[in-house]
Scaffold this active site. Structure first.
Site, PDB file in Angstrom:
ATOM      1  N   CYS A   1       0.934  -1.199  -0.032  1.00 41.05           N
ATOM      2  CA  CYS A   1       0.089   0.147   0.084  1.00 41.05           C
ATOM      3  C   CYS A   1       0.944   1.203  -0.173  1.00 41.05           C
ATOM      4  O   CYS A   1       1.975   1.252   0.352  1.00 41.05           O
ATOM      5  CB  CYS A   1      -1.100  -0.046   1.049  1.00 41.05           C
ATOM      6  SG  CYS A   1      -1.961  -1.591   1.468  1.00 41.05           S
TER       7      CYS A   1
ATOM      8  N   TYR B   1      10.666  -3.696  -8.124  1.00 39.56           N
ATOM      9  CA  TYR B   1       9.377  -3.757  -8.753  1.00 39.56           C
ATOM     10  C   TYR B   1       8.532  -2.452  -8.200  1.00 39.56           C
ATOM     11  O   TYR B   1       7.844  -1.951  -9.026  1.00 39.56           O
ATOM     12  CB  TYR B   1       8.529  -5.120  -8.783  1.00 39.56           C
ATOM     13  CG  TYR B   1       7.284  -4.837  -9.552  1.00 39.56           C
ATOM     14  CD1 TYR B   1       7.130  -4.724 -10.559  1.00 39.56           C
ATOM     15  CD2 TYR B   1       6.126  -5.142  -8.427  1.00 39.56           C
ATOM     16  CE1 TYR B   1       5.648  -4.701 -11.273  1.00 39.56           C
ATOM     17  CE2 TYR B   1       4.851  -5.184  -8.922  1.00 39.56           C
ATOM     18  CZ  TYR B   1       4.633  -4.817 -10.242  1.00 39.56           C
ATOM     19  OH  TYR B   1       3.545  -4.830 -10.935  1.00 39.56           O
TER      20      TYR B   1
ATOM     21  N   GLY C   1      -1.187   0.843  -4.776  1.00 41.01           N
ATOM     22  CA  GLY C   1      -2.315   0.119  -4.647  1.00 41.01           C
ATOM     23  C   GLY C   1      -3.460   0.795  -5.477  1.00 41.01           C
ATOM     24  O   GLY C   1      -3.762   1.994  -5.551  1.00 41.01           O
TER      25      GLY C   1
ATOM     26  N   ASN D   1       0.903   0.507   5.864  1.00 40.86           N
ATOM     27  CA  ASN D   1       1.645  -0.269   4.685  1.00 40.86           C
ATOM     28  C   ASN D   1       2.433  -1.565   5.713  1.00 40.86           C
ATOM     29  O   ASN D   1       3.298  -1.192   6.102  1.00 40.86           O
ATOM     30  CB  ASN D   1       2.358   0.836   3.819  1.00 40.86           C
ATOM     31  CG  ASN D   1       3.274  -0.117   2.744  1.00 40.86           C
ATOM     32  OD1 ASN D   1       4.098   0.356   2.350  1.00 40.86           O
ATOM     33  ND2 ASN D   1       2.905  -1.303   2.454  1.00 40.86           N
ATOM     34  N   GLY D   2       2.016  -2.610   4.982  1.00 37.93           N
ATOM     35  CA  GLY D   2       2.633  -3.795   5.506  1.00 37.93           C
ATOM     36  C   GLY D   2       1.718  -4.844   5.975  1.00 37.93           C
ATOM     37  O   GLY D   2       0.578  -5.095   5.658  1.00 37.93           O
TER      38      GLY D   2
END
Ligand code: SF4
Length: 502
Positions: A45, A288, A72, A146-147
């Site tokens: 995210c 990426y 996201g 995020n995670g």
């Protein structure tokens, strides 16, 4: 489109910890079933935090999260605080589709956070969109996460014992409730309590009605950086978001650091070293996830990817006429390969950059066209040529055979695949939705079997040593568990991503 209505939590919500969503009143739209993605990797995210009295903080947060759209595409949300209460707007879809000018006008204040989500734990529905609000005995807060927290299930059970009820199926709500209910008199104690209990990956931006708090887990799995914007402060997953809103990069939030930002400026209120002294920043950010114009761990991602291509050229040289990259994430690596191998670089595939995530399912005919909706070859440029084709990774192996086939149909004489990542043999439990082990092609086939399956003339995966050299990171500072199986923390293998689903 599902949208959660805005709330002034401090004034109008009296019960429950999370605002009730439109999805809850509309059974037909409660759970959104997404078409299977054409890309195998589902991003982590993106998070943003802004503390800027006198500025339009919701607008700044909007443009910050807009720059993080690549992290996201499933939902977006912004929360603000104005000293009186917390206000939230969130919706399914892309940033530009989900939030509009009238949403921003309902988000007053001097502090804001924003989130864009791809689902990891928890299913795809607006109630799981973030920011998530939680109300404790003496504090209200909203968080953007995020995670992935690996001990969320046990913490959730414990919090239920404390009388907390849960309205969503995400681990992020567990974090929000833990922070809101932590036995603490100030943010030093609150951060210390939460960080001692949470295990896994969490880069957090948190707003109360008047302050911004940011935290990064002791392993530093997901990125988080801080910048200066006029007299204010901005925190974001990547530096490209700071650039986008005209903020000046100051520094990364350190692994294990909690920073309180208020009228006194940023103050580190707590630091927690990782238990084994290691850090584990996700190497896949370099391969990426991160945008090529972001700076991570002191290096421009574009240059790191060029170095990956150069390492690939050293490890897997081949006689060829042209090097191409699979757009967009492998372009920089293809340029690096071409330079190192002294082979001309060219474009052989064009990507439809305007393909976003869609909730409209393709019909069978269109489904058969597969990757062609996203990638189209340039036959005039590749015809009769021996191609080196650089891609970022192969996960399930569903897309790669189509790419090779497209190039062959376009007239390529030979296709030599070069992959910036080592073979992915293990699932990720730290915020990336790859696949289960049985779905990972490299966990079930040798490199030669994969080459045969994708119908390439040759295939080379970058070694872990080459990847470390290219990233410039020491082995004890990065996570490479999806290649090696050496997870930085104990994980429950094959943990179901929907295990927290209510
Ligand atoms: Fe990143 Fe792979 Fe580690 Fe997950 S397992 S955090 S994708 S390096």
């Amino acid at each position: 489109m599902d949208k959660e209505v805005g709330h002034n939590i401090g004034r109008t919500i009296s019960t429950g910890c999370v605002a009730r969503s439109l999805a809850d009143t509309s059974p037909d739209h409660k759970t959104v079933s997404l078409p299977s993605a054409e890309r195998d990797i589902h991003e982590a995210c993106g998070v943003v935090g802004v503390y800027a009295p006198g500025a339009e903080v919701a607008r700044i947060a909007f443009f910050g999260i807009y720059a993080l759209q690549h992290r996201g595409q499933e939902s977006v949300g912004i929360a603000t605080g104005d000293g009186e209460g917390i206000y939230i707007r969130k919706a399914m879809g892309l940033v530009s589709q989900g939030l509009h000018e009238d949403d921003l006008s309902q988000l007053p204040g001097h502090v804001s956070i924003a989130h864009t989500r791809y689902s990891t734990p928890g299913s795809s529905r607006v109630a799981n969109a973030q920011p998530i609000l939680a109300k404790g005995p003496d504090i209200e807060l909203a968080i953007a996460h995020n995670g992935n927290v690996v001990n969320a299930m046990e913490l959730r059970e414990e919090l239920k014992g404390w009388g907390c009820s849960f309205d969503t199926s995400s681990d992020s709500e567990v974090i929000a409730q833990l922070l809101a209910h932590a036995p603490a008199a100030d943010w030093e104690e609150r951060a210390s309590y939460a960080m001692r209990r949470l295990e896994g990956a969490y880069s957090l931006t948190i707003t109360t009605k008047d302050e911004l708090i940011v935290m990064r887990d002791p392993l530093g799995v997901r990125p988080l950086c801080m910048g200066r914007l006029g007299n204010g402060w901005v925190v974001a997953s990547e530096t490209c978001a700071l650039d986008h809103i005209g903020a000046e990069f100051i520094r990364e939030i350190e692994p294990g650091e909690a920073v309180l930002i208020n009228a006194a400026g940023p103050q580190t209120v707590y630091r927690k070293p990782s238990s084994n002294g290691f850090q584990a920043s996700c190497i896949f950010e370099h391969i990426y996830f991160a945008r090529p114009d972001s700076v991570l761990d002191g290096s421009l991602i574009y240059q790191t990817r060029m170095a990956m291509g150069a390492e690939l050229a050293k490890e897997f040289p081949v006689e060829a006429d042209m090097v191409i990259g699979v757009p967009d994430s492998a372009i920089a690596a293809a340029v690096g390969y071409a330079q190192a191998a002294d082979i001309p670089y060219g474009e052989g595939l064009v990507k439809n950059r305007y393909v976003g995530r869609t909730f409209i399912l393709p019909d069978q005919n269109m489904r058969d066209l597969g990757v062609r909706r996203k990638l189209n070859p340039l036959p005039e440029l590749i015809k009769g040529k021996r191609l080196v084709v650089v891609d970022d990774s192969i996960v399930r192996g569903t897309t790669t055979p189509h790419v090779v086939s497209l190039l062959r149909k376009g007239g390529a004489k030979e296709v030599h695949l070069r992959i910036c990542a080592p073979p992915i043999m293990w699932p990720c439990y730290l915020g990336v939705d790859f696949a289960t082990k049985k779905e990972l092609i490299a966990a079930n086939m040798t490199v030669e079997e994969i080459r045969d399956f994708v119908k390439a003339d040759s295939l080379g995966f970058l070694s872990t040593e080459g990847l470390l050299r290219a990233s410039g990171r020491p082995r004890n500072k990065v996570c490479m568990a999806c290649f090696t199986g050496n997870y930085p923390i104990p994980v429950q293998l094959e943990m179901d991503k929907l295990a927290l689903e209510v």
